[in-house]
Motif scaffolding. Sequence first.
Motif, PDB file in Angstrom:
ATOM      1  N   ARG A   1       6.646  -4.786   3.328  1.00 25.28           N
ATOM      2  CA  ARG A   1       5.269  -4.364   3.477  1.00 25.28           C
ATOM      3  C   ARG A   1       5.139  -2.936   2.976  1.00 25.28           C
ATOM      4  O   ARG A   1       6.013  -2.099   3.232  1.00 25.28           O
ATOM      5  N   VAL A   2       4.049  -2.651   2.286  1.00 24.22           N
ATOM      6  CA  VAL A   2       3.747  -1.297   1.816  1.00 24.22           C
ATOM      7  C   VAL A   2       2.429  -0.880   2.457  1.00 24.22           C
ATOM      8  O   VAL A   2       1.387  -1.511   2.226  1.00 24.22           O
ATOM      9  N   PHE A   3       2.482   0.163   3.275  1.00 23.68           N
ATOM     10  CA  PHE A   3       1.286   0.661   3.952  1.00 23.68           C
ATOM     11  C   PHE A   3       0.753   1.866   3.180  1.00 23.68           C
ATOM     12  O   PHE A   3       1.465   2.855   2.989  1.00 23.68           O
ATOM     13  N   VAL A   4      -0.484   1.762   2.714  1.00 24.15           N
ATOM     14  CA  VAL A   4      -1.105   2.836   1.943  1.00 24.15           C
ATOM     15  C   VAL A   4      -2.307   3.377   2.710  1.00 24.15           C
ATOM     16  O   VAL A   4      -2.770   2.762   3.672  1.00 24.15           O
ATOM     17  N   VAL A   5      -2.813   4.530   2.259  1.00 22.19           N
ATOM     18  CA  VAL A   5      -3.817   5.233   3.058  1.00 22.19           C
ATOM     19  C   VAL A   5      -5.250   4.994   2.612  1.00 22.19           C
ATOM     20  O   VAL A   5      -6.182   5.438   3.277  1.00 22.19           O
ATOM     21  N   SER A   6      -5.436   4.306   1.477  1.00 19.61           N
ATOM     22  CA  SER A   6      -6.803   4.115   0.994  1.00 19.61           C
ATOM     23  C   SER A   6      -6.923   2.818   0.205  1.00 19.61           C
ATOM     24  O   SER A   6      -5.936   2.311  -0.350  1.00 19.61           O
ATOM     25  N   ASP A   7      -8.146   2.302   0.142  1.00 19.60           N
ATOM     26  CA  ASP A   7      -8.422   1.141  -0.707  1.00 19.60           C
ATOM     27  C   ASP A   7      -8.144   1.468  -2.169  1.00 19.60           C
ATOM     28  O   ASP A   7      -7.703   0.603  -2.939  1.00 19.60           O
ATOM     29  N   VAL A   8      -8.425   2.705  -2.557  1.00 20.05           N
ATOM     30  CA  VAL A   8      -8.196   3.116  -3.945  1.00 20.05           C
ATOM     31  C   VAL A   8      -6.710   3.007  -4.292  1.00 20.05           C
ATOM     32  O   VAL A   8      -6.331   2.509  -5.359  1.00 20.05           O
TER      33      VAL A   8
ATOM     34  N   VAL B   1       0.320  -5.227   0.318  1.00 16.47           N
ATOM     35  CA  VAL B   1      -0.159  -3.841   0.426  1.00 16.47           C
ATOM     36  C   VAL B   1      -1.253  -3.771   1.482  1.00 16.47           C
ATOM     37  O   VAL B   1      -2.311  -4.394   1.342  1.00 16.47           O
ATOM     38  N   ILE B   2      -1.014  -3.010   2.535  1.00 18.66           N
ATOM     39  CA  ILE B   2      -1.907  -2.934   3.690  1.00 18.66           C
ATOM     40  C   ILE B   2      -2.471  -1.520   3.798  1.00 18.66           C
ATOM     41  O   ILE B   2      -1.721  -0.539   3.751  1.00 18.66           O
ATOM     42  N   VAL B   3      -3.781  -1.410   3.953  1.00 18.40           N
ATOM     43  CA  VAL B   3      -4.415  -0.090   4.092  1.00 18.40           C
ATOM     44  C   VAL B   3      -4.400   0.332   5.553  1.00 18.40           C
ATOM     45  O   VAL B   3      -4.984  -0.329   6.417  1.00 18.40           O
ATOM     46  N   VAL B   4      -3.698   1.429   5.821  1.00 20.93           N
ATOM     47  CA  VAL B   4      -3.684   2.056   7.147  1.00 20.93           C
ATOM     48  C   VAL B   4      -3.873   3.551   6.900  1.00 20.93           C
ATOM     49  O   VAL B   4      -2.931   4.242   6.507  1.00 20.93           O
ATOM     50  N   PRO B   5      -5.074   4.083   7.068  1.00 22.01           N
ATOM     51  CA  PRO B   5      -5.357   5.466   6.635  1.00 22.01           C
ATOM     52  C   PRO B   5      -4.600   6.503   7.448  1.00 22.01           C
ATOM     53  O   PRO B   5      -4.070   6.216   8.527  1.00 22.01           O
ATOM     54  N   ASP B   6      -4.535   7.703   6.892  1.00 26.36           N
ATOM     55  CA  ASP B   6      -4.067   8.849   7.668  1.00 26.36           C
ATOM     56  C   ASP B   6      -5.154   9.240   8.670  1.00 26.36           C
ATOM     57  O   ASP B   6      -6.299   8.785   8.595  1.00 26.36           O
ATOM     58  N   GLY B   7      -4.801  10.113   9.606  1.00 24.63           N
ATOM     59  CA  GLY B   7      -5.765  10.538  10.607  1.00 24.63           C
ATOM     60  C   GLY B   7      -5.293  11.788  11.310  1.00 24.63           C
ATOM     61  O   GLY B   7      -4.578  12.615  10.742  1.00 24.63           O
ATOM     62  N   THR B   8      -5.658  11.894  12.578  1.00 25.41           N
ATOM     63  CA  THR B   8      -5.236  13.038  13.372  1.00 25.41           C
ATOM     64  C   THR B   8      -5.249  12.644  14.838  1.00 25.41           C
ATOM     65  O   THR B   8      -5.696  11.557  15.213  1.00 25.41           O
ATOM     66  N   ASP B   9      -4.759  13.528  15.670  1.00 29.94           N
ATOM     67  CA  ASP B   9      -4.799  13.363  17.119  1.00 29.94           C
ATOM     68  C   ASP B   9      -6.092  14.004  17.613  1.00 29.94           C
ATOM     69  O   ASP B   9      -6.190  15.218  17.741  1.00 29.94           O
TER      70      ASP B   9
ATOM     71  N   LEU C   1      -2.024   0.125  -6.846  1.00 31.66           N
ATOM     72  CA  LEU C   1      -0.701  -0.507  -6.783  1.00 31.66           C
ATOM     73  C   LEU C   1      -0.760  -1.973  -7.209  1.00 31.66           C
ATOM     74  O   LEU C   1       0.174  -2.477  -7.846  1.00 31.66           O
ATOM     75  N   VAL C   2      -1.822  -2.649  -6.857  1.00 27.32           N
ATOM     76  CA  VAL C   2      -1.960  -4.056  -7.247  1.00 27.32           C
ATOM     77  C   VAL C   2      -2.192  -4.174  -8.753  1.00 27.32           C
ATOM     78  O   VAL C   2      -1.563  -4.988  -9.437  1.00 27.32           O
ATOM     79  N   ALA C   3      -3.079  -3.331  -9.295  1.00 24.36           N
ATOM     80  CA  ALA C   3      -3.442  -3.429 -10.710  1.00 24.36           C
ATOM     81  C   ALA C   3      -2.385  -2.854 -11.643  1.00 24.36           C
ATOM     82  O   ALA C   3      -2.137  -3.407 -12.723  1.00 24.36           O
TER      83      ALA C   3
END
Length: 430
Positions: A185-192, A208-216, A197-199
């Motif tokens: 599995r490859v977790f990336v931070v954006s749809d872009v 490829v799974i989108v899991v964005p960055d964030g904060t506490d 990566l797919v194209a």
Amino acid sequence: MTSFRKTAAQNVPEGFDLDNHPKVAIIVETTIPPVSRANLRMYWLAREIISQKKALVNMIAPSRDLPSRRSYFIEWIWMNQFPGFGKALYGAFRLPVRLWHFLASIISIVVLEMWYRRAGARGFCAIHAWNPLAGMAAVVAGVIIRRPVFLDFTDFYSDIARTDMPLLSKPLVWLENLVLSRARRVFVVSDVMREHLVANKGLPPDKVIVVPDGTDAETFRPGLDGAAVRRKLGLSEEIPLIIFHGDIKHDDGVDVLLHVLAKVAKVRPDVRLLVLGGGGPYFETVIKPLIDELGLAGNIVSPGWIPHQEVPAYLNACDIGAMTLRATLNHDNYLSFKLFEYWGCGLPVVVTKLKAIGRIVKDGENGLVCPSEDVDAYTNAFLRLIEDRELARRLGAAGRELVEREFDWRQIMKKEVAHYTESVLDLASR
């Protein structure tokens, strides 16, 4: 091994047991609690794995220097340090240091798996890593112990190296491609980034799974004592204070920000820029001379790196968060921790018009957006926020609300941990 098991058994959280629960190996750059922002994503992943009682977590990391090597439990994360040189990660000898850390990470995972098996305990069900070099260590270790690899791919390091370490840029492309192809599995931070990566890399869309960055959002929040920070820095409440927080490299556009500051200072001579972080060769050889050249020494406040837990109070002391990034392949695809940390503390932001960030930052709704390297546009945006306090308050509040709703680590990492299914956990053998 007996000593290891006694030490571990004394610290296993309630609801777990050392023998019967699977383990997840997570490779990180530095120790926990995080002293590096690079570790935060993996730290919150580990916390969520443990919170759901899916598995125990072995974090694999170098010590800061040889005398500081130790292993310990903290927040139920079993921190396994190998003899390393963490404090030299960004120094002149970073390449040999990283190569040693690469090899030592592999050895550490193999040795831990052997310990678990010899003791009759369940071993690793998967290896999880962040960034290409750690990802490659995970791939090699995964082949040796026959376990799948999960990769958090948050940046194109080959693109970053284009200006920082040009000789390594092409080898890093090869390394990225190899790790991306071998990860389950490859977790990336954006749809872009997922679309790229797919194209362009030919990855299957379901990999490829989108899991964005964030904060506490509980730590980075409004209402902290920013006034005390201003007193410490010798700044009155009336002084407009812009902040740049983080590493300083060419692509971060801090040189552009300095040219902007020079123009803002012609209208507001009292303006100050707080540079929180910096350091490194680029800061010393490019940014410092440029400050002198533009006559901005009196407008810059630079305390350097501070402990991560102190950052929220410094952000609360500021009026505007700056992200004058250059438009690059990496910046078009990634999300920035500092965006969510600025927003978490209720700061209005001035950001560059970029693809992924542009899907989150809406001009005039939760930030002000400017074309890359457009000094006049940035200047007008900062002056607008300095003069219009109500607009600044409204944009900052909108950003804070978005962080609470969508970009708090506690919610974000639930999506990533969901991929630790029973079929994955069952791979942990005795």
